[in-house]
Design a protein around this motif. Structure first.
Motif, PDB file in Angstrom:
ATOM      1  N   GLN A   1       0.817  -1.211   0.000  1.00 48.94           N
ATOM      2  CA  GLN A   1       0.000   0.000   0.000  1.00 48.94           C
ATOM      3  C   GLN A   1       0.855   1.268   0.000  1.00 48.94           C
ATOM      4  N   THR A   2       2.086   1.157   0.453  1.00 48.73           N
ATOM      5  CA  THR A   2       2.955   2.331   0.527  1.00 48.73           C
ATOM      6  C   THR A   2       3.586   2.672  -0.821  1.00 48.73           C
ATOM      7  N   ARG A   3       3.666   1.716  -1.714  1.00 51.75           N
ATOM      8  CA  ARG A   3       4.443   1.902  -2.948  1.00 51.75           C
ATOM      9  C   ARG A   3       3.990   3.080  -3.808  1.00 51.75           C
ATOM     10  N   PRO A   4       2.682   3.295  -4.013  1.00 51.05           N
ATOM     11  CA  PRO A   4       2.274   4.434  -4.855  1.00 51.05           C
ATOM     12  C   PRO A   4       2.707   5.792  -4.301  1.00 51.05           C
ATOM     13  N   TYR A   5       3.006   5.849  -3.018  1.00 49.14           N
ATOM     14  CA  TYR A   5       3.354   7.122  -2.366  1.00 49.14           C
ATOM     15  C   TYR A   5       4.869   7.370  -2.290  1.00 49.14           C
ATOM     16  N   GLU A   6       5.650   6.434  -2.797  1.00 50.93           N
ATOM     17  CA  GLU A   6       7.103   6.548  -2.624  1.00 50.93           C
ATOM     18  C   GLU A   6       7.687   7.807  -3.260  1.00 50.93           C
ATOM     19  N   GLU A   7       7.084   8.272  -4.352  1.00 49.98           N
ATOM     20  CA  GLU A   7       7.627   9.442  -5.051  1.00 49.98           C
ATOM     21  C   GLU A   7       6.998  10.753  -4.603  1.00 49.98           C
ATOM     22  N   VAL A   8       5.993  10.689  -3.719  1.00 47.68           N
ATOM     23  CA  VAL A   8       5.280  11.925  -3.358  1.00 47.68           C
ATOM     24  C   VAL A   8       5.310  12.213  -1.854  1.00 47.68           C
ATOM     25  N   ALA A   9       6.057  11.422  -1.091  1.00 48.70           N
ATOM     26  CA  ALA A   9       6.168  11.637   0.362  1.00 48.70           C
ATOM     27  C   ALA A   9       7.631  11.759   0.748  1.00 48.70           C
ATOM     28  N   ASP A  10       7.907  12.703   1.636  1.00 49.73           N
ATOM     29  CA  ASP A  10       9.266  12.832   2.171  1.00 49.73           C
ATOM     30  C   ASP A  10       9.536  11.738   3.187  1.00 49.73           C
ATOM     31  N   PHE A  11       8.498  11.415   3.965  1.00 51.91           N
ATOM     32  CA  PHE A  11       8.577  10.373   4.981  1.00 51.91           C
ATOM     33  C   PHE A  11       7.259   9.623   5.026  1.00 51.91           C
ATOM     34  N   PHE A  12       7.327   8.378   5.488  1.00 51.79           N
ATOM     35  CA  PHE A  12       6.129   7.663   5.912  1.00 51.79           C
ATOM     36  C   PHE A  12       6.084   7.702   7.437  1.00 51.79           C
ATOM     37  N   LEU A  13       4.912   7.483   7.988  1.00 52.75           N
ATOM     38  CA  LEU A  13       4.762   7.319   9.428  1.00 52.75           C
ATOM     39  C   LEU A  13       3.905   6.079   9.651  1.00 52.75           C
ATOM     40  N   PHE A  14       4.451   5.129  10.386  1.00 49.52           N
ATOM     41  CA  PHE A  14       3.734   3.896  10.686  1.00 49.52           C
ATOM     42  C   PHE A  14       3.200   3.972  12.107  1.00 49.52           C
ATOM     43  N   ASP A  15       1.867   3.930  12.207  1.00 43.73           N
ATOM     44  CA  ASP A  15       1.176   4.073  13.482  1.00 43.73           C
ATOM     45  C   ASP A  15       0.323   2.835  13.715  1.00 43.73           C
ATOM     46  N   THR A  16      -0.113   2.653  14.932  1.00 48.08           N
ATOM     47  CA  THR A  16      -0.945   1.501  15.277  1.00 48.08           C
ATOM     48  C   THR A  16      -2.362   1.680  14.756  1.00 48.08           C
ATOM     49  N   LYS A  17      -2.851   0.675  14.054  1.00 50.87           N
ATOM     50  CA  LYS A  17      -4.238   0.702  13.598  1.00 50.87           C
ATOM     51  C   LYS A  17      -5.163   0.566  14.795  1.00 50.87           C
ATOM     52  N   GLY A  18      -6.136   1.456  14.899  1.00 47.60           N
ATOM     53  CA  GLY A  18      -7.040   1.429  16.057  1.00 47.60           C
ATOM     54  C   GLY A  18      -8.293   2.231  15.802  1.00 47.60           C
ATOM     55  N   LYS A  19      -8.981   2.541  16.862  1.00 51.82           N
ATOM     56  CA  LYS A  19     -10.265   3.242  16.780  1.00 51.82           C
ATOM     57  C   LYS A  19     -10.102   4.662  16.262  1.00 51.82           C
ATOM     58  N   TYR A  20      -8.953   5.295  16.600  1.00 51.06           N
ATOM     59  CA  TYR A  20      -8.764   6.707  16.282  1.00 51.06           C
ATOM     60  C   TYR A  20      -7.713   6.897  15.201  1.00 51.06           C
ATOM     61  N   TYR A  21      -7.703   8.094  14.599  1.00 53.54           N
ATOM     62  CA  TYR A  21      -6.641   8.477  13.664  1.00 53.54           C
ATOM     63  C   TYR A  21      -5.411   8.884  14.480  1.00 53.54           C
ATOM     64  N   GLY A  22      -4.706   7.905  15.041  1.00 46.70           N
ATOM     65  CA  GLY A  22      -3.575   8.204  15.910  1.00 46.70           C
ATOM     66  C   GLY A  22      -4.013   8.351  17.352  1.00 46.70           C
ATOM     67  N   GLY A  23      -3.032   8.330  18.255  1.00 51.96           N
ATOM     68  CA  GLY A  23      -3.332   8.513  19.671  1.00 51.96           C
ATOM     69  C   GLY A  23      -4.074   7.354  20.297  1.00 51.96           C
ATOM     70  N   ASN A  24      -3.829   6.133  19.784  1.00 45.64           N
ATOM     71  CA  ASN A  24      -4.500   4.962  20.341  1.00 45.64           C
ATOM     72  C   ASN A  24      -3.775   4.360  21.540  1.00 45.64           C
ATOM     73  N   ALA A  25      -2.595   4.893  21.839  1.00 46.64           N
ATOM     74  CA  ALA A  25      -1.841   4.544  23.060  1.00 46.64           C
ATOM     75  C   ALA A  25      -1.390   3.090  23.113  1.00 46.64           C
ATOM     76  N   THR A  26      -1.318   2.442  21.959  1.00 47.17           N
ATOM     77  CA  THR A  26      -0.811   1.073  21.919  1.00 47.17           C
ATOM     78  C   THR A  26       0.196   0.941  20.786  1.00 47.17           C
TER      79      THR A  26
END
Length: 206
Positions: A111-136
């Motif tokens: 899923q990350t491959r299409p974004y390789e040329e258009v992002a300076d960085f990726f950020l890998f976060d825990t999948k959860g109920k919220y868009y970030g801040g899931n504390a796990t």
């Protein structure tokens, strides 16, 4: 390894955290977040060594750029279903792009491959109920499946108790760790002692 403190809002707390010299500081512009900065937010004067990052979820490019200009953001962190075209448009406006992916044990890193040329960085976060801040934290071993082409931020439940385990990722293209709820006294209020502990650990494994 660099450090990003995200979910900042209170002026005094921002200045106290800035005194610890993280490389990045994040401000959340998603109204449904408990760390949303609000409409009247003002960023106090920060050292030029701290890059300002705005966190957005499924906003149009025009609104994002309005915030970029208003708050002198160097990067935008995109937590929603933003398209490759949107990321490209933002980069063409001169702002850095951090594209977020929510990771669990079954995440397909293709899923990350299409974004390789258009992002300076990726950020890998825990999948959860919220868009970030899931504390796990997710199982960091799954990062072995990532091709490491784009440097990444690691996020999700990182705190003083587990930061030493990042030692195991040293061979990967990890650019920074992103901490938020793992060092909080309450939403948007960070504990500078906990951050200091994390900085000490990072310096020891760099």
């Amino acid at each position: 390894m660099k450090l990003k403190i995200c979910g900042m809002r209170d002026e005094k707390n921002i200045l106290a955290v800035a005194a610890l010299h993280p490389q990045y500081m994040g401000f959340i512009f998603y109204p449904r977040s408990p760390r949303y900065v609000g409409d009247d937010f003002k960023v106090p004067a920060l050292p030029s060594s701290i890059s300002r990052v705005g966190v957005f979820v499924n906003d149009p490019v025009s609104l994002i750029m309005e915030k970029v200009d208003r708050y002198a953001l160097k990067y935008v962190q995109l937590h929603g279903g933003e398209t490759v075209a949107q990321c490209k448009a933002l980069r063409q406006e001169g702002v850095g792009v951090i594209k977020v992916f929510s990771v669990d044990d079954d995440f397909d890193f293709n899923q990350t491959r299409p974004y390789e040329e258009v992002a300076d960085f990726f950020l890998f976060d825990t999948k959860g109920k919220y868009y970030g801040g899931n504390a796990t934290a997710f199982d960091w071993k799954v990062l072995e499946q990532y091709n490491q082409k784009v440097p990444f931020f690691l996020s999700g439940g990182i705190g003083p108790d587990n930061v030493e385990a990042i030692q195991a990722l040293k061979g990967m293209n990890i650019h920074a760790i992103d901490i938020n709820s793992g060092v909080e006294e309450s939403p948007a209020m960070k504990d500078t002692q906990k951050i200091g502990t994390i900085i000490h650990v990072l310096n020891s494994i760099s």
